[in-house]
Design a protein around this motif. Sequence first.
Motif, PDB file in Angstrom:
ATOM      1  N   ILE A  42       3.792  -3.101   2.657  1.00 16.37           N
ATOM      2  CA  ILE A  42       5.380  -2.778   2.382  1.00 16.37           C
ATOM      3  C   ILE A  42       6.064  -3.531   4.019  1.00 16.37           C
ATOM      4  CG2 ILE A  42       7.036  -1.180   2.908  1.00 16.37           C
ATOM      5  CD1 ILE A  42       5.325   0.302   0.690  1.00 16.37           C
ATOM      6  N   ALA A  43       5.341  -3.381   5.070  1.00 18.45           N
ATOM      7  CA  ALA A  43       5.953  -3.489   6.332  1.00 18.45           C
ATOM      8  C   ALA A  43       6.050  -5.056   6.309  1.00 18.45           C
ATOM      9  CB  ALA A  43       5.264  -2.994   7.498  1.00 18.45           C
ATOM     10  N   GLU A  44       5.040  -5.771   5.964  1.00 16.43           N
ATOM     11  CA  GLU A  44       5.107  -7.340   6.213  1.00 16.43           C
ATOM     12  C   GLU A  44       6.158  -7.726   4.893  1.00 16.43           C
ATOM     13  OE1 GLU A  44       2.545 -11.160   5.860  1.00 16.43           O
ATOM     14  OE2 GLU A  44       1.805  -9.401   7.041  1.00 16.43           O
ATOM     15  N   LEU A  45       6.056  -7.453   3.776  1.00 15.32           N
ATOM     16  CA  LEU A  45       6.934  -7.906   2.814  1.00 15.32           C
ATOM     17  C   LEU A  45       8.454  -7.587   2.954  1.00 15.32           C
ATOM     18  CD1 LEU A  45       4.817  -7.337  -0.470  1.00 15.32           C
ATOM     19  CD2 LEU A  45       5.306  -9.384   0.862  1.00 15.32           C
ATOM     20  N   THR A  46       8.774  -6.307   3.636  1.00 19.37           N
ATOM     21  CA  THR A  46      10.123  -6.183   4.012  1.00 19.37           C
ATOM     22  C   THR A  46      10.669  -6.964   5.144  1.00 19.37           C
ATOM     23  OG1 THR A  46       9.377  -4.103   4.931  1.00 19.37           O
ATOM     24  CG2 THR A  46      10.122  -3.974   2.701  1.00 19.37           C
ATOM     25  N   GLU A  47       9.742  -7.643   5.733  1.00 21.67           N
ATOM     26  CA  GLU A  47      10.378  -8.403   6.943  1.00 21.67           C
ATOM     27  C   GLU A  47      11.155  -9.893   5.994  1.00 21.67           C
ATOM     28  OE1 GLU A  47       7.163  -9.830   9.385  1.00 21.67           O
ATOM     29  OE2 GLU A  47       6.908  -7.766   9.922  1.00 21.67           O
ATOM     30  N   ILE A  48      10.844 -10.138   5.026  1.00 20.98           N
ATOM     31  CA  ILE A  48      11.582 -10.962   4.058  1.00 20.98           C
ATOM     32  C   ILE A  48      13.020 -10.698   3.527  1.00 20.98           C
ATOM     33  CG2 ILE A  48      11.515 -12.529   2.166  1.00 20.98           C
ATOM     34  CD1 ILE A  48       8.405 -11.977   2.090  1.00 20.98           C
ATOM     35  N   LYS A  49      14.166 -11.457   4.152  1.00 21.42           N
ATOM     36  CA  LYS A  49      15.312 -10.949   3.661  1.00 21.42           C
ATOM     37  C   LYS A  49      15.580 -11.072   2.153  1.00 21.42           C
ATOM     38  CE  LYS A  49      20.318 -11.522   4.033  1.00 21.42           C
ATOM     39  NZ  LYS A  49      21.211 -12.700   4.341  1.00 21.42           N
ATOM     40  N   GLY A  50      15.775 -10.024   1.651  1.00 21.92           N
ATOM     41  CA  GLY A  50      15.904  -9.623   0.102  1.00 21.92           C
ATOM     42  C   GLY A  50      14.542  -8.976  -0.432  1.00 21.92           C
ATOM     43  N   VAL A  51      13.765  -8.663   0.157  1.00 20.32           N
ATOM     44  CA  VAL A  51      12.650  -7.718  -0.202  1.00 20.32           C
ATOM     45  C   VAL A  51      12.704  -6.366   0.361  1.00 20.32           C
ATOM     46  CG1 VAL A  51      10.073  -7.473  -0.190  1.00 20.32           C
ATOM     47  CG2 VAL A  51      11.142  -9.810  -0.428  1.00 20.32           C
ATOM     48  N   GLY A  52      13.006  -5.311  -0.408  1.00 20.15           N
ATOM     49  CA  GLY A  52      13.235  -3.900   0.167  1.00 20.15           C
ATOM     50  C   GLY A  52      11.917  -3.256  -0.111  1.00 20.15           C
ATOM     51  N   THR A  53      12.200  -1.891  -0.016  1.00 20.80           N
ATOM     52  CA  THR A  53      10.797  -1.047  -0.363  1.00 20.80           C
ATOM     53  C   THR A  53      10.745  -1.015  -1.895  1.00 20.80           C
ATOM     54  OG1 THR A  53      11.356   0.548   1.571  1.00 20.80           O
ATOM     55  CG2 THR A  53       9.908   1.164  -0.101  1.00 20.80           C
ATOM     56  N   TRP A  54      11.857  -0.917  -2.477  1.00 18.63           N
ATOM     57  CA  TRP A  54      11.255  -1.091  -4.071  1.00 18.63           C
ATOM     58  C   TRP A  54      10.550  -2.211  -4.372  1.00 18.63           C
ATOM     59  CZ3 TRP A  54      12.678  -4.658  -8.118  1.00 18.63           C
ATOM     60  CH2 TRP A  54      12.456  -4.307  -9.120  1.00 18.63           C
ATOM     61  N   THR A  55      11.082  -3.529  -3.869  1.00 13.83           N
ATOM     62  CA  THR A  55      10.314  -4.691  -4.305  1.00 13.83           C
ATOM     63  C   THR A  55       9.034  -4.743  -3.734  1.00 13.83           C
ATOM     64  OG1 THR A  55      12.585  -5.990  -4.492  1.00 13.83           O
ATOM     65  CG2 THR A  55      10.498  -7.471  -4.339  1.00 13.83           C
ATOM     66  N   ALA A  56       8.791  -4.216  -2.630  1.00 17.87           N
ATOM     67  CA  ALA A  56       7.323  -4.165  -1.938  1.00 17.87           C
ATOM     68  C   ALA A  56       6.481  -3.413  -2.847  1.00 17.87           C
ATOM     69  CB  ALA A  56       7.346  -3.748  -0.550  1.00 17.87           C
ATOM     70  N   LYS A  57       7.154  -2.173  -3.228  1.00 22.82           N
ATOM     71  CA  LYS A  57       6.286  -1.246  -3.989  1.00 22.82           C
ATOM     72  C   LYS A  57       5.956  -2.073  -5.390  1.00 22.82           C
ATOM     73  CE  LYS A  57       7.146   3.076  -1.948  1.00 22.82           C
ATOM     74  NZ  LYS A  57       7.696   4.339  -2.187  1.00 22.82           N
ATOM     75  N   MET A  58       6.962  -2.545  -5.848  1.00 26.50           N
ATOM     76  CA  MET A  58       6.436  -3.264  -7.269  1.00 26.50           C
ATOM     77  C   MET A  58       5.419  -4.456  -7.030  1.00 26.50           C
ATOM     78  SD  MET A  58       8.512  -2.132  -9.593  1.00 26.50           S
ATOM     79  CE  MET A  58       8.464  -0.684  -8.470  1.00 26.50           C
ATOM     80  N   ALA A  59       5.381  -5.089  -5.832  1.00 21.24           N
ATOM     81  CA  ALA A  59       4.185  -6.151  -5.417  1.00 21.24           C
ATOM     82  C   ALA A  59       2.922  -5.317  -5.108  1.00 21.24           C
ATOM     83  CB  ALA A  59       4.690  -6.875  -4.098  1.00 21.24           C
ATOM     84  N   LEU A  60       3.096  -4.191  -4.634  1.00 20.62           N
ATOM     85  CA  LEU A  60       1.784  -3.473  -4.386  1.00 20.62           C
ATOM     86  C   LEU A  60       1.140  -2.979  -5.929  1.00 20.62           C
ATOM     87  CD1 LEU A  60       2.701  -0.699  -1.573  1.00 20.62           C
ATOM     88  CD2 LEU A  60       1.013  -2.619  -1.626  1.00 20.62           C
ATOM     89  N   ILE A  61       1.997  -2.810  -6.973  1.00 20.05           N
ATOM     90  CA  ILE A  61       1.675  -2.116  -8.156  1.00 20.05           C
ATOM     91  C   ILE A  61       1.076  -3.416  -9.217  1.00 20.05           C
ATOM     92  CG2 ILE A  61       2.080  -1.223 -10.225  1.00 20.05           C
ATOM     93  CD1 ILE A  61       4.012   0.578  -8.849  1.00 20.05           C
ATOM     94  N   PHE A  62       2.178  -4.449  -9.155  1.00 16.01           N
ATOM     95  CA  PHE A  62       2.203  -5.531 -10.156  1.00 16.01           C
ATOM     96  C   PHE A  62       1.588  -7.018  -9.610  1.00 16.01           C
ATOM     97  CE2 PHE A  62       5.461  -2.747 -12.099  1.00 16.01           C
ATOM     98  CZ  PHE A  62       4.817  -2.317 -13.094  1.00 16.01           C
ATOM     99  N   CYS A  63       1.567  -7.139  -8.506  1.00 18.28           N
ATOM    100  CA  CYS A  63       0.932  -8.267  -7.823  1.00 18.28           C
ATOM    101  C   CYS A  63      -0.628  -7.865  -7.128  1.00 18.28           C
ATOM    102  CB  CYS A  63       1.833  -8.631  -6.572  1.00 18.28           C
ATOM    103  SG  CYS A  63       3.368  -9.293  -7.222  1.00 18.28           S
ATOM    104  N   LEU A  64      -0.760  -6.679  -6.460  1.00 23.77           N
ATOM    105  CA  LEU A  64      -1.973  -6.672  -5.791  1.00 23.77           C
ATOM    106  C   LEU A  64      -2.788  -5.469  -6.725  1.00 23.77           C
ATOM    107  CD1 LEU A  64      -0.639  -6.296  -2.068  1.00 23.77           C
ATOM    108  CD2 LEU A  64      -1.423  -8.211  -3.328  1.00 23.77           C
ATOM    109  N   GLY A  65      -2.214  -4.862  -7.632  1.00 20.22           N
ATOM    110  CA  GLY A  65      -2.993  -4.010  -8.281  1.00 20.22           C
ATOM    111  C   GLY A  65      -3.433  -2.770  -7.842  1.00 20.22           C
ATOM    112  N   ARG A  66      -2.499  -2.234  -6.720  1.00 20.20           N
ATOM    113  CA  ARG A  66      -2.760  -0.909  -5.983  1.00 20.20           C
ATOM    114  C   ARG A  66      -2.662   0.135  -6.990  1.00 20.20           C
ATOM    115  NH1 ARG A  66      -2.726  -2.054  -0.403  1.00 20.20           N
ATOM    116  NH2 ARG A  66      -3.299  -4.223  -0.036  1.00 20.20           N
TER     117      ARG A  66
END
Length: 185
Positions: A111-135
């Motif tokens: 979450i900390a790394e992804l939210t460094e990207i402008k436009g990626v907030g906590t919601w998007t980072a959590k979607m990445a955790l679930i749907f990209c990384l399969g957490r």
Amino acid sequence: MESLSEDPVMADLIETHGKLTIEPADDMFRRMAASIINQQLSTASARAIRTRVFDHVEVTPEGMLAADPTELHELGLSESKVEYLKNVADAHQTRGYSVAYFEGMTDEEVIAELTEIKGVGTWTAKMALIFCLGREDVFPVEDLGIRRGMETAYGLTQRDAMIEKAAEWAPYRSYASRYLWRVVD
């Protein structure tokens, strides 16, 4: 997923919707692009715009960086979403993002790394955790669908109460989230 089936409401949702899965995405960039497009839109609007973009643009970091911003606007993306998609594409390209890249990181580090990207907030980072990384143990209380699902299924309206309830489902909160989305689909 014993912790889910011990909850009578969740047990009913599991019975109704069957076994759902959480797996790493085959294409992390494509999945993140979908999450950016989905931000703050209704499901129907997001689906329509995502379909147009995915049909007209090569959905790779290189393809998104090369895409004409005017064309992306004409496909239904706002200026900010065009910028965010290009930021995510640049990050994927320059940092070499992949499922393997994030493998040794905790959810908080991702979450900390992804939210460094402008436009990626906590919601998007959590979607990445679930749907990209399969957490398997992520609870995106920031998501309106999750909050509506919690209100419908459990009568909870306060985020703190939702987080407290979701703690009972650890280490399978991502699965619970998928079932909660089904409540409001």
